[in-house]
Structure formats: C-alpha cells, structure tokens
Design an enzyme around this catalytic site. Structure first.
Site, mmCIF file in Angstrom:
data_model
loop_
_atom_site.group_PDB
_atom_site.id
_atom_site.type_symbol
_atom_site.label_atom_id
_atom_site.label_comp_id
_atom_site.label_asym_id
_atom_site.label_seq_id
_atom_site.Cartn_x
_atom_site.Cartn_y
_atom_site.Cartn_z
ATOM 1 C CE LYS A 183 1.137 -21.302 -3.571
ATOM 2 N NZ LYS A 183 2.604 -21.326 -3.603
ATOM 3 C CG HIS A 226 8.300 -24.911 -4.449
ATOM 4 N ND1 HIS A 226 7.953 -26.055 -3.756
ATOM 5 C CD2 HIS A 226 7.762 -23.876 -3.764
ATOM 6 C CE1 HIS A 226 7.232 -25.708 -2.692
ATOM 7 N NE2 HIS A 226 7.101 -24.401 -2.679
ATOM 8 C CD GLU A 247 10.340 -18.543 -4.070
ATOM 9 O OE1 GLU A 247 9.601 -19.519 -4.327
ATOM 10 O OE2 GLU A 247 10.864 -17.863 -4.954
HETATM 11 C C1 LIG Z 1 3.450 -22.008 -2.977
HETATM 12 C C2 LIG Z 1 4.838 -21.573 -3.231
HETATM 13 C C3 LIG Z 1 5.732 -21.421 -2.161
HETATM 14 C C4 LIG Z 1 5.398 -21.785 -0.730
HETATM 15 O O1 LIG Z 1 5.435 -23.157 -0.547
HETATM 16 P P1 LIG Z 1 5.306 -23.823 0.911
HETATM 17 O O2 LIG Z 1 5.308 -25.272 0.638
HETATM 18 O O3 LIG Z 1 4.065 -23.320 1.537
HETATM 19 O O4 LIG Z 1 6.527 -23.410 1.683
HETATM 20 C C5 LIG Z 1 6.989 -20.933 -2.444
HETATM 21 N N1 LIG Z 1 7.363 -20.625 -3.704
HETATM 22 C C6 LIG Z 1 6.529 -20.770 -4.765
HETATM 23 C C7 LIG Z 1 6.999 -20.380 -6.111
HETATM 24 C C8 LIG Z 1 5.251 -21.262 -4.556
HETATM 25 O O5 LIG Z 1 4.438 -21.421 -5.601
#
Ligand SMILES: *Cc1c(COP(=O)(O)O)cnc(C)c1O
Length: 460
Positions: A69, A197, A274
């Site tokens: 994304k 996260h 991620e």
């Molecule tokens: C948006 C998102 C990410 C990426 O986050 P960053 O801060 O750009 O590294 C990773 N995992 C999930 C589930 C997300 O929603």
C-alpha cells in the site's frame, strides 16, 4: 501454481559519477525548452536496493514483507520481488499485482485483519494462506471460506506516540487473545503466530520492545492451547529517510536485543516484518513547476525607504501538483513537505514569506503554509525530496490534474552489487562500505555525453 510472467518497465542506467539529481537537471533542461513544464518524479531504484542491504545488515534475523500500500508502482514492486523478499498485501488487487510478477504464495501475507468475504475466497483459490485476524467474526468468516488458512493474530500496541496510529482500528488486546485462540481451536483453524504494528512513523522504539514482549505472552498462550506457534511479524513503522526524528539503526538497536531475549534463535521462530515507508520514501524526488504567482502587499506594515517596499510583501506560489495529487501525504500521512530551490539563490538574495499552493480550485489544496523563498517566477522549478511513501499510491486526478510521470533510474554499480549479495550473501562490512557512501556527492565527473542510456529492463 503461478508461473513467472516477467513484465518489463523502463528505466535508465545512471552512468558512473552521476546521481538522481543529475537526471532532475537533465529533465528540467529538456522540458524548459518547451512550454510543457509538467511536474515529474525521478525514482532511484538503486536507493530501494540500498535500503534492502541496510535492512539485511541491521536486522539479519528479520525477513521483510514489503507493504504494497505504501507505493504500488510496478517498477518498485518488481525490483523488490527480484530480491526475493515477501509482500504484505491488504486486498485482492494487491495480491493480484504481486502474483502477476510470479511471487510465490509463501511470500505473501494477507495482512488485513478485516477482510471482505469475496476477497477471502480469492485468497483461498489463489493459494494465499497466511492472513491476519483480530476478532471472532473474522475467525468465523475464515472457517467458512478458507479453512486451511494459516492465521496470524494481530495484537494492539501502544502507538500513541506514532505519527499515524493504527491500533485505534486494529489489534486485539492481550485480554482478548486467549478467547480468540480458544475460538480458533474450536473452529479447527490453524494459528501460526502473532503480528503487530507500532504505528506508521514510530517515534519511540520502546513500543517495539513492549509489543515483542506482549507477542511472547500470546505465543505462550497459543502453545498452551496446542497450536504450533512459529511466526512473529513485527509489522512496519520504520523511518524512510534520514531526516526523521528517529534513525532506522536507533530502532533496530532496540529491536534486536528484544528479539534475542523473547524469541532466541534456537526457538526456531521465523521472524518477518512489513516495512513500507522504509523501502521507498527516499527513492522518489518530485519536481514541480510554478504555474502562477501572487504578490500580497500588507499596507499596514511600513517599509523603510531603503528596502523599497520589499519587507511588507508576501508571495503566493501556485505549482502543478497538490494535496489531491502527490501531496495527499500532507492530509493522510501527516507529512511536512518543504521545497529545495532548483536555481540556487545568490548569497545576498532577499527572502520573502511565502505560501505554496496546488493547482486545483479547492482552498484546502495548500502544500506549505509558511516558508521563506526568493522572488521566483512562473516557469521556475521546486524540488521535493523523500516523496516515495504514501504519495503516488493514494493520489487522485481531481479537477482533471494528471499524476506526474515517473522516470526510473538505477546505478549499475548498485544493481551489480545487490545481485551479488543476493546470490552470494552479505559481504563483510569493509567490502561494501563504498555503497553507502556512494551517491552523496554527485556529478563530479563532467561529461558531454548524456548521463543516461535508456534501456529495457527485466529484473525478475
Ligand atoms: C501500512 C502498514 C504497513 C506499513 O507501514 P510503514 O509504516 O509504512 O512501514 C505494514 N503493515 C500493515 C498491516 C500496515 O497496515
């Protein structure tokens, strides 16, 4: 089974001694000879590759699953796919995108805890097994439509200090986890691990320590209930450029000991992350053109005779990309964007208070509320660095303003080096230190040749 269907994208090789900024200069001089001064991006794919080397060095135990994304450009996704890393997809379309590049199912995690049934079915028929959940209702949907899924329980974190908190929307509390695991057991589902996260734009590395400790608790609950807990997913939240409050290595210096304490290597737990922003933010440079200008005189301010009425002037610049386009990051990602001047100002150049606006007819379309810039003209260029994360992936064409073209470049040296690392492993730090020093100063070698040669690349 997926077969690799190599898709091509165009990029230019940077010749030795040249960097992305030289291509900015080249494109500006090309388009300045015409009236067509559209905004454009330079994307340095070599920067993406360098980030991967930096990741491997700082987090050797953690396999990255890039969060699509953040920037879903084919060239970026394909470059990352060629490194053999995994992908975090949140929707059917993102799964389709990475599978169209031949990425194996085992390299995809469907990391959206709240999924539409038809998209769960899609994952099921396309072999995507790993997926996250954080509620009872989701477990029931998965039991019904994808009972062979390998489930990962997303837990909430204390992300109150992150720039973009996510735990307001996702993540089970520790209290709720046992009940969820029991229900999964009753439904005959397989839970393989835990994810979290810490919020995008993490400003406090202790959030990672706490979340890793919490994940350990949930692993123990899962093991007690008879699950084979073997996957820890530490999510995203890593900075994408070195002007962030917290450096990447400052965060990893906290994460590594926490992983070794709670998930020592001999437990055999596989650790993934991620990252989104980390891989792409600094690779993109956006170049915009001033399309209109207004001079506002503040009559209430007396000006000295000497400065000839310059001190009571405010300038408004209008440029050809705005918050409905690339600068949507100001609204959605809480970004603060400041321009670099393309034409270097003279040392004694007078600076004025300025605001910078996008091209649409909406008053919300403001890029910079206040900054100091010289007296620029229509047709002059402004450069914004670190524009790769949450920009092109969320921009619209509101009011009929098209998205800027993206010119991809890559240095040969970086590409060769990364290919070598991918086939032979990481060299000793001494051997590859040149890489991280490389594009700092650029364009030292003057050359009458064009700095780039266009070519077709197929990196998969
Ligand atoms: C948006 C998102 C990410 C990426 O986050 P960053 O801060 O750009 O590294 C990773 N995992 C999930 C589930 C997300 O929603």
């Amino acid at each position: 089974m997926n077969t690799a269907t190599p898709t091509e994208f165009e990029f230019s090789f940077l010749e030795e001694g040249f960097c992305a900024w030289d291509i900015v200069e080249q494109k500006i001089s090309e388009s300045s000879t015409t009236d067509d001064r559209d905004a454009f991006y330079i994307c340095d794919l070599g920067d993406v590759l360098n980030k991967h080397l930096r990741w491997m060095r700082a987090l050797p135990r953690v396999t990255p699953f890039y969060a699509v994304k953040c920037n879903d450009s084919r060239a970026v996704v394909m470059t990352l796919a060629s490194l053999g890393i995994g992908f975090d997809c949140a929707s059917k379309t993102e799964i389709q995108l990475v599978q169209s590049m031949g990425v194996a199912q085992s390299r995809i995690i469907y990391a959206n805890p709240c999924k539409q049934v038809s998209q769960i079915k899609y994952a099921s028929t396309h072999g995507v097994q790993m997926m996250t959940f954080d509620s009872e209702v989701e477990l029931m949907k998965v039991a019904r439509y994808h009972d062979s899924a390998k489930l990962v329980l997303r837990i909430a974190t204390d992300d109150s200090k992150a720039v973009c908190p996510l735990s307001v929307k996702f993540g089970a509390t520790l209290k709720a986890c046992r009940g969820l695991l029991e229900q999964a057991k009753e439904l005959g589902l397989d839970v393989i691990g835990v994810s979290f996260h810490v919020g995008s734009g993490c400003t406090d590395p202790k959030t990672f320590t706490q979340a890793i400790a919490d994940a350990r608790c949930v692993f123990d609950m899962g093991d007690e209930l008879g699950f084979n807990m073997k996957l820890l997913d530490i999510g995203g939240g890593f900075p994408g450029s070195d002007d962030s409050a917290l450096k990447f290595e400052e965060i990893t210096a906290v994460i590594n000991p926490a992983l070794d304490k709670y998930f020592p290597a001999d437990t055999g737990v596989k650790i993934i992350a991620e990252p989104g922003r980390f891989y792409v933010a600094s690779a993109y440079t956006l170049v915009v053109n001033i399309i209109a200008k207004k001079v506002i005189m503040d009559e209430d301010l007396d000006s000295d005779e000497e400065d000839e009425g310059t001190s009571n002037r405010t300038l408004m610049y209008y440029v050809n990309d705005g918050v409905y386009g690339s600068f949507n990051c100001i609204l959605f990602d809480h970004a603060h964007c400041f321009p670099i001047l393309h034409k270097k100002p003279k040392p004694d150049e007078v600076m004025y208070p300025c605001s910078i606006w996008g091209p649409t007819c909406d008053g919300l379309d403001r890029i910079v509320e206040q900054c100091r810039l010289p007296d620029l003209q229509v047709g002059d260029w402004l450069v914004f660095e670190n524009m790769g994360a949450y920009t092109v992936s969320a921009s619209s064409t509101f009011n009929g303003f098209q998205r800027p073209d993206i010119h991809y470049v890559m240095s040969r040296a970086v590409r060769q080096h990364v290919q070598q690392v991918c086939s032979q492993g990481m060299p000793t730090p001494k051997e590859d230190c040149f890489l991280f020093d490389m594009p700092v100063s650029c364009g030292q070698e003057s050359s009458s040749e064009m700095p780039t040669k266009s070519c077709q690349a197929n990196v998969v």
